[in-house]
Design an enzyme around this catalytic site. Sequence first.
Site, PDB file in Angstrom:
ATOM      1  CG  ASP A  14      41.096  36.814  39.741  1.00 33.53           C
ATOM      2  OD1 ASP A  14      42.118  36.418  40.318  1.00 33.53           O
ATOM      3  OD2 ASP A  14      41.016  36.986  38.518  1.00 33.53           O
ATOM      4  CG  ASP A  16      46.675  39.554  37.559  1.00 29.84           C
ATOM      5  OD1 ASP A  16      47.196  40.604  37.155  1.00 29.84           O
ATOM      6  OD2 ASP A  16      47.132  38.889  38.507  1.00 29.84           O
ATOM      7  CG  ASP A 170      39.607  36.893  34.759  1.00 29.25           C
ATOM      8  OD1 ASP A 170      40.412  36.734  33.817  1.00 29.25           O
ATOM      9  OD2 ASP A 170      39.948  36.808  35.952  1.00 29.25           O
TER      10      ASP A 170
END
Length: 198
Positions: A14, A16, A170
Amino acid sequence: MIEIPKNVKGLIFDLDGTIADTMQYHFESWRKAVTPYGIDFNAELFMSLTGKPRTATILKLNELFGTTMNPIEVGAIKSSHFKTLVESTKEISIVADVIRKYHQVLPMSIGTGSTRSGAQKTLEVINMQQYFDIVVTSTDIINPKPHPETFLKCAELMKVAPKDCVVFEDGILGMQAAESVGMHVIDVTNYFTMEFTF
């Protein structure tokens, strides 16, 4: 250093909050865009939506709060505010170190809910664009996270079976997406603390 499970053949990241420390900026930008509509956009709500593309986020907020926000107008406010902050983005070093270590050792790709232009800009700011030939964005898929399409497309382009991929994430939606197709998941928030200030 984050340990990679043995027998893994491809790495998916991922962007961001995983490679780029942008989450505070996204949080501030969303607050600026939706607070005028009476939405208390707090950190818990933000984390529950992390990974969704802009339009899908606004539609979900409309559903949750009974608002009628225009996704194009509100999305433009969010996007323009984020652009004023993105230049000061830093890499998340513990993840960036994995990328540098495995560059040209294992196939690597990015699977992000960001737009193509947004992802390219973020990668340029943190000087990591040279590590990724494969970047799958919200522009490239039909079904956003928690649907696994983003990560399945990464695996396909890397020519690696989903079960042989590890996903660095995250966000809860991204973790659900990866786990639903048997990919290994590394929750990067176990390695650094993410806090949001108002």
